[in-house]
Write a protein that holds these residues in place. Sequence first.
Motif, PDB file in Angstrom:
ATOM      1  N   ARG A  79     -21.809  11.986  -2.607  1.00 40.05           N
ATOM      2  CA  ARG A  79     -21.190  12.565  -2.128  1.00 40.05           C
ATOM      3  C   ARG A  79     -20.265  12.314  -3.153  1.00 40.05           C
ATOM      4  O   ARG A  79     -19.442  10.981  -3.160  1.00 40.05           O
ATOM      5  N   CYS A  80     -19.443  13.703  -4.006  1.00 42.80           N
ATOM      6  CA  CYS A  80     -18.142  13.065  -5.125  1.00 42.80           C
ATOM      7  C   CYS A  80     -16.921  13.806  -4.357  1.00 42.80           C
ATOM      8  O   CYS A  80     -17.619  14.104  -3.919  1.00 42.80           O
ATOM      9  N   LYS A  83     -14.735  18.861  -7.143  1.00 38.71           N
ATOM     10  CA  LYS A  83     -16.152  19.526  -8.021  1.00 38.71           C
ATOM     11  C   LYS A  83     -15.988  18.965  -9.361  1.00 38.71           C
ATOM     12  O   LYS A  83     -17.376  19.127 -10.018  1.00 38.71           O
ATOM     13  N   GLU A  86     -19.079  16.962  -9.815  1.00 41.92           N
ATOM     14  CA  GLU A  86     -19.706  17.132  -9.252  1.00 41.92           C
ATOM     15  C   GLU A  86     -21.084  17.323 -10.748  1.00 41.92           C
ATOM     16  O   GLU A  86     -21.062  17.152 -11.625  1.00 41.92           O
ATOM     17  N   LEU A  88     -24.779  18.185 -10.962  1.00 43.73           N
ATOM     18  CA  LEU A  88     -26.580  17.696  -9.922  1.00 43.73           C
ATOM     19  C   LEU A  88     -27.298  17.426 -10.821  1.00 43.73           C
ATOM     20  O   LEU A  88     -27.968  16.136  -9.859  1.00 43.73           O
ATOM     21  N   ARG A  92     -24.937  14.296  -7.824  1.00 44.02           N
ATOM     22  CA  ARG A  92     -23.423  13.990  -7.792  1.00 44.02           C
ATOM     23  C   ARG A  92     -23.136  15.493  -7.531  1.00 44.02           C
ATOM     24  O   ARG A  92     -23.506  16.143  -8.119  1.00 44.02           O
ATOM     25  N   VAL A  93     -23.389  15.048  -5.732  1.00 40.17           N
ATOM     26  CA  VAL A  93     -22.770  16.501  -5.538  1.00 40.17           C
ATOM     27  C   VAL A  93     -21.442  16.612  -4.654  1.00 40.17           C
ATOM     28  O   VAL A  93     -20.527  15.523  -3.505  1.00 40.17           O
ATOM     29  N   PHE A  94     -20.381  17.676  -4.961  1.00 39.78           N
ATOM     30  CA  PHE A  94     -19.370  17.876  -4.113  1.00 39.78           C
ATOM     31  C   PHE A  94     -19.501  18.478  -3.322  1.00 39.78           C
ATOM     32  O   PHE A  94     -20.001  19.414  -2.923  1.00 39.78           O
ATOM     33  N   VAL A 109     -27.491  23.205  -5.461  1.00 31.84           N
ATOM     34  CA  VAL A 109     -28.313  22.267  -5.149  1.00 31.84           C
ATOM     35  C   VAL A 109     -29.154  22.133  -4.661  1.00 31.84           C
ATOM     36  O   VAL A 109     -30.153  21.291  -4.909  1.00 31.84           O
TER      37      VAL A 109
END
Length: 181
Positions: A79-80, A83, A86, A88, A92-94, A109
């Motif tokens: 989890r970053c 945005k 981010e 993918l 790395r996902v916001f 995602v």
Amino acid sequence: MGWIHEDSSSTHEAGFVAVFDDGAESRGQTTVNGVVHEIVGESGENRPSAEVVGWLLRCHCRSTFPAPSSWDDPDRWARCPSKTLEDLPRKRVFAPDDEIADIAFRGDVVEAAQAVWMREHVIPHGCIDAIRRAAIARRAAETQLDEAVAIARQLGRSWTDIGRAAGMTRQSANERWRHRT
């Protein structure tokens, strides 16, 4: 969990599992006073979803060959904090605090996770299952061929006829089956 892939010998069901900084994994979600919480551990402890630091991509597999198993992507999806960070392809996902529970429904995602799951797990797993199925079919065909040759010999058919039917010479047929009939 999330996504299902079935083939002739196995079923794969994959999805995200929320993870906390201490390594604890979510077993589900609940709402407490209007705030989404993750259910953690055997005791059913509730932790705010805002504390999630990432996700495991996990697959539960059921197959006709080995016992049921599971697969985890070796890289945790992180989890970053924004945005702009981010990424993918780099997992790395916001996800803002109020959207943690919805990450498994975000199209981009899901598409990225499914691509990893298929490439790293489902397709390689399917290749091994295909080898197993082919080996089983080969053994069955060899048994059927041995039985057919034994019947042909009992009925007085020549090694020339048997060899021709099996796509080999009379001598090869005789060498292969003479001790089995």
